[in-house]
Design an enzyme around this catalytic site. Structure first.
Site, PDB file in Angstrom:
ATOM      1  N   SER A  66      18.499  32.445  20.761  1.00 23.99           N
ATOM      2  CA  SER A  66      17.929  33.074  19.571  1.00 23.99           C
ATOM      3  C   SER A  66      17.326  34.454  19.832  1.00 23.99           C
ATOM      4  O   SER A  66      18.010  35.344  20.319  1.00 23.99           O
ATOM      5  CB  SER A  66      16.908  32.098  18.989  1.00 23.99           C
ATOM      6  OG  SER A  66      16.351  32.581  17.815  1.00 23.99           O
ATOM      7  N   ASP A 281      19.579  33.200  12.429  1.00 20.89           N
ATOM      8  CA  ASP A 281      19.009  32.180  11.547  1.00 20.89           C
ATOM      9  C   ASP A 281      17.653  32.615  10.989  1.00 20.89           C
ATOM     10  O   ASP A 281      16.993  31.862  10.285  1.00 20.89           O
ATOM     11  CB  ASP A 281      18.934  30.794  12.226  1.00 20.89           C
ATOM     12  CG  ASP A 281      18.042  30.768  13.435  1.00 20.89           C
ATOM     13  OD1 ASP A 281      17.524  31.830  13.847  1.00 20.89           O
ATOM     14  OD2 ASP A 281      17.858  29.659  13.991  1.00 20.89           O
ATOM     15  N   ALA A 372       6.736  32.072   8.384  1.00 18.41           N
ATOM     16  CA  ALA A 372       6.383  33.474   8.141  1.00 18.41           C
ATOM     17  C   ALA A 372       7.348  34.407   8.875  1.00 18.41           C
ATOM     18  O   ALA A 372       7.666  35.493   8.396  1.00 18.41           O
ATOM     19  CB  ALA A 372       4.952  33.721   8.593  1.00 18.41           C
ATOM     20  N   PRO A 500      -1.084  24.789  20.827  1.00 16.19           N
ATOM     21  CA  PRO A 500      -0.233  25.064  21.982  1.00 16.19           C
ATOM     22  C   PRO A 500       1.168  25.411  21.477  1.00 16.19           C
ATOM     23  O   PRO A 500       1.674  24.766  20.570  1.00 16.19           O
ATOM     24  CB  PRO A 500      -0.212  23.726  22.742  1.00 16.19           C
ATOM     25  CG  PRO A 500      -0.561  22.689  21.723  1.00 16.19           C
ATOM     26  CD  PRO A 500      -1.353  23.345  20.635  1.00 16.19           C
ATOM     27  N   GLY A 502       5.150  25.545  21.265  1.00 12.90           N
ATOM     28  CA  GLY A 502       6.191  24.581  21.620  1.00 12.90           C
ATOM     29  C   GLY A 502       7.302  25.232  22.430  1.00 12.90           C
ATOM     30  O   GLY A 502       8.177  24.548  22.944  1.00 12.90           O
ATOM     31  N   THR A 503       7.297  26.543  22.532  1.00  9.08           N
ATOM     32  CA  THR A 503       8.407  27.232  23.205  1.00  9.08           C
ATOM     33  C   THR A 503       7.983  28.079  24.400  1.00  9.08           C
ATOM     34  O   THR A 503       8.828  28.532  25.155  1.00  9.08           O
ATOM     35  CB  THR A 503       9.147  28.171  22.222  1.00  9.08           C
ATOM     36  OG1 THR A 503       8.209  29.135  21.745  1.00  9.08           O
ATOM     37  CG2 THR A 503       9.742  27.417  21.058  1.00  9.08           C
ATOM     38  N   ARG A 508      -1.439  29.645  21.292  1.00 11.04           N
ATOM     39  CA  ARG A 508      -1.420  30.741  20.323  1.00 11.04           C
ATOM     40  C   ARG A 508      -2.708  30.731  19.500  1.00 11.04           C
ATOM     41  O   ARG A 508      -3.197  29.662  19.103  1.00 11.04           O
ATOM     42  CB  ARG A 508      -0.244  30.599  19.362  1.00 11.04           C
ATOM     43  CG  ARG A 508       1.091  30.774  20.034  1.00 11.04           C
ATOM     44  CD  ARG A 508       2.181  31.080  19.011  1.00 11.04           C
ATOM     45  NE  ARG A 508       3.502  30.791  19.557  1.00 11.04           N
ATOM     46  CZ  ARG A 508       4.153  31.581  20.403  1.00 11.04           C
ATOM     47  NH1 ARG A 508       3.615  32.701  20.822  1.00 11.04           N
ATOM     48  NH2 ARG A 508       5.350  31.235  20.847  1.00 11.04           N
TER      49      ARG A 508
HETATM   50  C1  LIG Z   1       4.127  31.594  15.724  1.00 12.54           C
HETATM   51  C2  LIG Z   1       5.599  31.506  15.781  1.00 12.54           C
HETATM   52  O1  LIG Z   1       6.288  32.420  15.316  1.00 12.54           O
HETATM   53  N1  LIG Z   1       6.127  30.419  16.355  1.00 12.54           N
HETATM   54  C3  LIG Z   1       7.588  30.231  16.509  1.00 12.54           C
HETATM   55  C4  LIG Z   1       7.890  29.697  17.894  1.00 12.54           C
HETATM   56  O2  LIG Z   1       7.241  28.447  18.052  1.00 12.54           O
HETATM   57  P1  LIG Z   1       5.981  28.198  18.994  1.00 12.54           P
HETATM   58  O3  LIG Z   1       5.828  26.712  19.012  1.00 12.54           O
HETATM   59  O4  LIG Z   1       4.826  28.900  18.318  1.00 12.54           O
HETATM   60  O5  LIG Z   1       6.271  28.817  20.314  1.00 12.54           O
HETATM   61  O6  LIG Z   1       9.285  29.496  18.014  1.00 12.54           O
HETATM   62  C5  LIG Z   1       9.811  28.500  17.111  1.00 12.54           C
HETATM   63  C6  LIG Z   1      11.271  28.304  17.420  1.00 12.54           C
HETATM   64  O7  LIG Z   1      12.004  29.461  17.236  1.00 12.54           O
HETATM   65  C7  LIG Z   1       9.555  28.937  15.674  1.00 12.54           C
HETATM   66  O8  LIG Z   1       9.982  27.912  14.817  1.00 12.54           O
HETATM   67  C8  LIG Z   1       8.071  29.221  15.472  1.00 12.54           C
HETATM   68  O9  LIG Z   1       7.827  29.748  14.195  1.00 12.54           O
HETATM   69 MG   LIG Z   2      16.999  32.186  15.792  1.00 14.55          MG
END
Ligand SMILES: CC(=O)N[C@H]1[C@@H](OP(=O)(O)O)O[C@H](CO)[C@@H](O)[C@@H]1O
Ligand SMILES: [Mg+2]
Length: 547
Positions: A66, A281, A372, A500, A502-503, A508
């Site tokens: 992505s 996406d 967002a 926390p 997820g990625t 955050r």
């Molecule tokens: C604040 C933020 O933009 N978080 C993103 C990011 O997730 P986190 O769990 O915040 O790392 O990556 C996700 C997958 O692409 C997306 O769904 C999400 O909106």
């Molecule tokens: Mg993507």
């Protein structure tokens, strides 16, 4: 052990798993440096075949990272109706990815036994990838996994993530959702778009856009879509991959996080610009106002625009359908207030991650969901779809009602209901702006975003932070939420939460307030609390510079 499983173990010799790395199937599947992913892709080939047998249908595997940098890659599985992989299987994916080479057979057997899967059933898997150079060898590893399982497959080569979701749904719905080809995708979207386009010149809406393709697949596929749109929309594609690197200083994530246009884009004031992410996406819009000031139209603005328009069509059609919007805690507070107080649309808050939003959106007849950052779509329940189709052909209805229902059927065709789709969402927004005869400024004026700040804090163990209430309230570590509450109470329209990621291996911190300086200060003060109470590592967060 059955022959197939013995073959799977043998096949692992060509895709050995290095010691000491732990893989997790997270919010967006597996994602890591591409150089270490070969064994994961092989194993996901095995799992995709099992998933297909379990569902007695074709499933899909998308190879992408992505918006992440080009050297990264990843893989996510797609279920038969184009949905994300069922959450319960994420654990199986993680277990299999972490199984030692010689234990692959027993890891597969555990999944087969737990779910009572008939291994002798056929399996079929659709495969596609984004434009990353690591894509072809990783595809090969995945196909090796499929082959040892005796699975049939179709390798579609380079596609956007939502195109693959779309194709698997078309196939499993025996064509009811559309033709199972890439061309079929463009045809379906373009036909609906052209029918929704009204003749006549507009005063404010200009059918001219610049698309920032993030140097990725979105740029290639927009070019393929263009001939289908005739001359209804003049599209210039920049960051098309001909020179720059994927996602580097461009794309939806860059624009959203940096709050500025990609460098090198030549933009006239008022010109609508559109940024896709690396697998197309996600989409955000932006423009410079007459004073050259950057304005972002993000997922919240998109969902408000779409919900408003669909709401009007539903009322005009006389159908009894409830419309709701699903957001996450990251949605701008102004958007939530505007939806609830001005538009009188119910808003639900879901946990971060598209699958959570998607799930909640199913609770409405027409559920609009967007993060967002620009990932989102609209879901129509089966019942809503049925009612709309019947009304569009009901000669006893007055023509106004029938016309509204017909426009709704076309909107259903234009929207990729399987998953957020930058190309489809972009066409939906263009349709609504054109119908309303709005320039970017008119759209942006619906409500004024509250200033916000998003920060990351490194901690020893991010699972030390736990949350509830759709991530808006921290339940651990002790004292953190109380500290946040005290800080928030000091400021006008203050709001802040922590969770926390997820990625990424970070916590955050989000803060919002009535001025940018205060949002920055609040985010900083909350970061200090996270650092102190949740085991921060490295340097303590520094206050924002006031220059
Ligand atoms: C604040 C933020 O933009 N978080 C993103 C990011 O997730 P986190 O769990 O915040 O790392 O990556 C996700 C997958 O692409 C997306 O769904 C999400 O909106
Ligand atoms: Mg993507």
């Amino acid at each position: 052990m059955s022959d197939i499983l013995a073959e799977a173990v043998k096949g692992a010799a060509a895709h050995p798993r290095p010691e000491g790395i732990n893989f997790t199937y997270g919010t967006a599947g597996f994602r890591d440096k591409s150089t270490i992913l070969d064994p994961v892709l092989y194993r996901m080939g095995l799992l995709a075949a099992l998933r297909s047998k379990a569902k007695k249908a074709t499933v899909a595997a998308m190879i992408t990272a992505s918006h992440n940098p080009e050297p990264d890659n990843g893989v996510k599985l797609v279920d038969p109706m184009g949905e994300m992989l069922e959450a319960a299987w994420e654990k199986h994916a993680t277990d299999l990815a972490n199984a030692k080479d010689e234990d692959i057979g027993s890891a597969l057997q555990r999944i087969i036994d737990a779910l009572d899967i008939d291994i002798s059933l056929p399996s079929d898997v659709f495969v596609a990838r984004d434009t990353r150079p690591s894509g072809p060898p990783l595809t090969q590893a995945l196909l090796d996994g499929l082959k040892v399982m005796g699975s049939t497959f179709t390798d579609f080569g380079i596609l956007t993530t939502p195109q693959l979701h779309y194709l698997v749904r078309c196939h499993n719905s025996r064509g009811a959702y559309g033709e199972t080809t890439e061309e079929g995708y463009y045809k379906k979207l373009a036909q609906a778009f052209l029918k929704l386009r009204e003749d006549g010149t507009k005063k404010k809406y200009q059918p001219v856009v610049i698309i920032d393709g993030a140097n990725g697949v979105g740029a290639l596929k927009t070019r393929k879509l263009q001939p289908h749109l005739n001359d209804s929309l003049k599209i210039t594609v920049c960051n098309d991959g001909s020179s720059g690197k994927l996602n580097e200083k461009c794309g939806a994530d860059f624009v959203k996080v940096q709050q500025k246009p990609p460098p090198g884009m030549e933009i006239q004031p008022g010109q609508r610009c559109v940024s896709f992410d690396g697998d197309a996406d996600r989409v955000v819009f932006f423009y410079l106002n007459k004073d050259g000031v950057f304005n972002l139209l993000d997922g919240d603005k998109i969902s408000t625009l779409i919900a408003g328009y669909l709401g009007e069509l539903v009322s005009a059609s006389g159908l009894q359908l409830n419309i709701g919007v699903v957001q996450t805690a990251y949605a701008n507070g102004s958007s939530t207030r505007y939806l609830e107080d001005v538009m009188k649309v119910p808003v639900s808050c879901a946990k971060t991650g598209v699958k959570h939003l998607h799930h909640k959106a199913l609770e409405f007849d027409v559920g609009v969901y967007f993060e967002a950052n620009g990932h989102g779509t609209v879901l129509f329940s089966d019942q809503a779809e049925q009612k709309i189709k019947v009304a569009s052909q009901d000669d006893s209805l007055d023509s106004g009602k029938r016309e509204a229902a017909t426009r709704l059927t076309l909107m259903m065709d234009l929207i990729n209901q399987t998953v957020g789709d930058a190309i489809s969402d972009f066409l939906v927004v263009e349709t609504i702006l054109s119908t309303r005869d709005w320039a970017a400024d008119d759209w942006n004026m619906q409500y004024k975003d509250l200033p916000s700040r998003l920060l990351k804090i490194k901690v020893k163990d991010r699972t030390a932070v736990q949350t509830t209430d759709a991530e808006r309230c921290a339940t651990a570590p002790a004292g953190l939420q109380e500290a946040i509450n005290k800080l928030v109470a000091k400021y006008q329209q203050g709001r802040s939460f922590v969770r926390p990621s997820g990625t990424e291996d970070v916590v955050r911190v989000f803060a919002e307030a009535d001025t940018q300086a205060i949002a920055d200060m609040l985010a900083h003060e909350v970061s200090v609390q996270v650092y102190q109470l949740a085991g921060g590592v490295g340097e303590q967060p520094q206050p924002p510079s006031t220059s």
